[in-house]
Design an enzyme around this catalytic site. Structure first.
Site, PDB file in Angstrom:
ATOM      1  N   CYS A  91    -108.499-109.051 -65.964  1.00 18.55           N
ATOM      2  CA  CYS A  91    -107.900-110.004 -65.030  1.00 18.55           C
ATOM      3  C   CYS A  91    -107.886-109.498 -63.589  1.00 18.55           C
ATOM      4  O   CYS A  91    -108.930-109.332 -62.983  1.00 18.55           O
ATOM      5  CB  CYS A  91    -106.509-110.410 -65.514  1.00 18.55           C
ATOM      6  SG  CYS A  91    -105.954-111.979 -64.782  1.00 18.55           S
ATOM      7  N   LYS A 141    -102.725-122.816 -59.784  1.00 24.32           N
ATOM      8  CA  LYS A 141    -102.907-121.737 -60.741  1.00 24.32           C
ATOM      9  C   LYS A 141    -103.760-122.202 -61.915  1.00 24.32           C
ATOM     10  O   LYS A 141    -103.534-123.281 -62.469  1.00 24.32           O
ATOM     11  CB  LYS A 141    -101.540-121.264 -61.251  1.00 24.32           C
ATOM     12  CG  LYS A 141    -101.578-120.059 -62.174  1.00 24.32           C
ATOM     13  CD  LYS A 141    -100.158-119.664 -62.575  1.00 24.32           C
ATOM     14  CE  LYS A 141    -100.137-118.410 -63.418  1.00 24.32           C
ATOM     15  NZ  LYS A 141     -98.744-118.036 -63.797  1.00 24.32           N
ATOM     16  N   SER A 149    -104.543-116.995 -66.796  1.00 25.78           N
ATOM     17  CA  SER A 149    -103.329-117.175 -66.004  1.00 25.78           C
ATOM     18  C   SER A 149    -103.545-116.463 -64.673  1.00 25.78           C
ATOM     19  O   SER A 149    -103.257-115.277 -64.532  1.00 25.78           O
ATOM     20  CB  SER A 149    -102.121-116.587 -66.742  1.00 25.78           C
ATOM     21  OG  SER A 149    -100.945-116.743 -65.981  1.00 25.78           O
ATOM     22  N   HIS A 186    -107.346-113.406 -70.520  1.00 29.11           N
ATOM     23  CA  HIS A 186    -106.387-112.574 -71.246  1.00 29.11           C
ATOM     24  C   HIS A 186    -106.560-112.732 -72.757  1.00 29.11           C
ATOM     25  O   HIS A 186    -105.672-113.254 -73.443  1.00 29.11           O
ATOM     26  CB  HIS A 186    -104.958-112.945 -70.854  1.00 29.11           C
ATOM     27  CG  HIS A 186    -104.554-112.457 -69.507  1.00 29.11           C
ATOM     28  ND1 HIS A 186    -104.303-111.126 -69.238  1.00 29.11           N
ATOM     29  CD2 HIS A 186    -104.371-113.127 -68.331  1.00 29.11           C
ATOM     30  CE1 HIS A 186    -103.968-110.988 -67.965  1.00 29.11           C
ATOM     31  NE2 HIS A 186    -104.007-112.179 -67.387  1.00 29.11           N
ATOM     32  N   GLU A 211    -106.144-110.574 -74.865  1.00 27.80           N
ATOM     33  CA  GLU A 211    -105.145-109.729 -75.517  1.00 27.80           C
ATOM     34  C   GLU A 211    -103.798-110.422 -75.675  1.00 27.80           C
ATOM     35  O   GLU A 211    -102.920-109.933 -76.401  1.00 27.80           O
ATOM     36  CB  GLU A 211    -104.962-108.429 -74.723  1.00 27.80           C
ATOM     37  CG  GLU A 211    -104.059-108.514 -73.503  1.00 27.80           C
ATOM     38  CD  GLU A 211    -104.721-109.135 -72.275  1.00 27.80           C
ATOM     39  OE1 GLU A 211    -104.065-109.214 -71.222  1.00 27.80           O
ATOM     40  OE2 GLU A 211    -105.902-109.550 -72.368  1.00 27.80           O
ATOM     41  N   ARG A 232     -90.676-118.500 -67.106  1.00 32.02           N
ATOM     42  CA  ARG A 232     -90.314-117.700 -65.932  1.00 32.02           C
ATOM     43  C   ARG A 232     -90.623-118.457 -64.645  1.00 32.02           C
ATOM     44  O   ARG A 232     -89.828-118.473 -63.707  1.00 32.02           O
ATOM     45  CB  ARG A 232     -91.084-116.380 -65.971  1.00 32.02           C
ATOM     46  CG  ARG A 232     -90.804-115.434 -64.806  1.00 32.02           C
ATOM     47  CD  ARG A 232     -91.890-114.395 -64.713  1.00 32.02           C
ATOM     48  NE  ARG A 232     -93.184-115.009 -64.421  1.00 32.02           N
ATOM     49  CZ  ARG A 232     -94.361-114.471 -64.741  1.00 32.02           C
ATOM     50  NH1 ARG A 232     -94.410-113.327 -65.394  1.00 32.02           N
ATOM     51  NH2 ARG A 232     -95.484-115.085 -64.415  1.00 32.02           N
TER      52      ARG A 232
END
EC number: 2.3.1.46
Length: 315
Positions: A142, A163, A192, A235, A237, A249
């Site tokens: 990333c 985003k 992300s 991502h 993972e 969040r």
């Protein structure tokens, strides 16, 4: 893992055309094996969660991998126990004279900062330069992927207003590539990020190859010709609820937080999302460890700094 067959087997030629690694018996008899030495430079705030995510993928390989966790000398994490870091992490200055078979550099929540404004940019780039001489293959995740593309190849990212967040379909561009061995034609990966690197800029660099991506996410999986550098902009993972936690969040900070696309069942944020990318993640890391680490690194780890590679998978 390699398949060992008699040297004269006719199928060898066809398998090698598909970039399948077949080991002749003459080589197998003299092959030396040792544990792989791998370091993780963990730049994420939640150290333990990131440790679990990456080590889970590494553990899926039949190879023995000895993992060392690294921390920066010039940065102190405010969200983690110093006791945890002191117990399980080593400063880069402590290991800079070591050689490693592999290095993973994680992402970091630094999307809106210019690279030179990152407090530890000088040490970060010093580690990237160090890795070229001390590591057989480095995998950048990333933010680290974008930063490494900029540092090594002067390829600049663009910061988008919106985003890119969600689980997206990707296309595999190299069916018989070593790193993409066994990939489905299309597969899912979470993203992300605000940063975006133009695929055309990567394609214009003769040293790099885009192995997978899509129109929506751009380049997802990139490597240099030798495989000593692998760049992942997503991502794979992530846990099933990682994007959900990020969304919750973000909602606490803004009423206009973007909901992850193609993620929540029925687009309902109250429902538990499924992990639809796990098989891809396991395969990607298994391929990387096998073809660009285990099959490539010298048996004598001291020779890594001399760039002695036993194979060169260049797609």
């Amino acid at each position: 893992m390699p398949i060992t067959v008699k040297d004269e087997l006719p199928a060898i030629a066809r398998l090698r055309q598909e970039n399948v690694f077949v080991m002749p018996q003459t080589r197998a008899k003299t092959q030396e094996i040792r544990p792989m030495r791998l370091a993780i430079l963990n730049l994420m705030p939640n150290k333990v969660e990131t440790e679990v995510q990456f080590i889970r993928l590494l553990a899926n390989s039949p190879l023995q991998v000895n993992v060392e966790l690294l921390r920066l000398d010039t940065h102190r994490s405010s969200s983690n126990s110093e006791q945890h870091l002191d117990t399980f992490y080593r400063y880069f200055s402590e290991v800079k004279n070591n050689n490693y078979d592999a290095l993973i550099v994680t992402g970091a929540p630094l999307a809106h900062l210019e690279y030179q404004d990152v407090a530890y940019w000088d040490e970060f780039t010093a580690i990237l330069d160090w890795a070229e001489q001390h590591v057989t293959s480095t995998l950048f995740s990333c933010w680290a992927a974008h930063a490494a593309l900029y540092h090594h190849y002067k390829i600049k990212r663009d910061l988008k207003t919106d985003k890119l967040c969600g689980v997206f379909t990707h296309q595999c561009y190299f069916e018989h590539g070593a790193l993409t061995r066994g990939f489905d034609d299309t597969f899912l990966v979470p993203h992300s990020r605000y940063g975006h690197v133009d695929v055309n800029k990567i394609n214009a660099c003769n040293e790099l190859v885009v192995l997978a991506g899509s129109e929506k996410v751009g380049a997802y999986l990139v490597k240099n010709k030798s495989g000593s550098q692998v760049f992942i902009t997503g991502h794979p993972e992530y846990d099933a609820d990682s994007l959900k936690a990020e969304y919750q969040r973000d909602c606490e900070k803004s009423d206009n937080a973007p909901k992850p696309e193609n993620y929540f069942p029925d687009d309902d944020a109250t429902k538990q999302p499924s992990k639809t990318w796990q098989s891809h993640a396991f395969l990607l890391f298994s391929n990387w460890l096998n073809y660009y680490v285990y099959q490539t690194t010298p048996y004598d780890i001291n020779l890594v700094s001399q760039d002695v590679r036993t194979n060169n998978y260049a797609e």
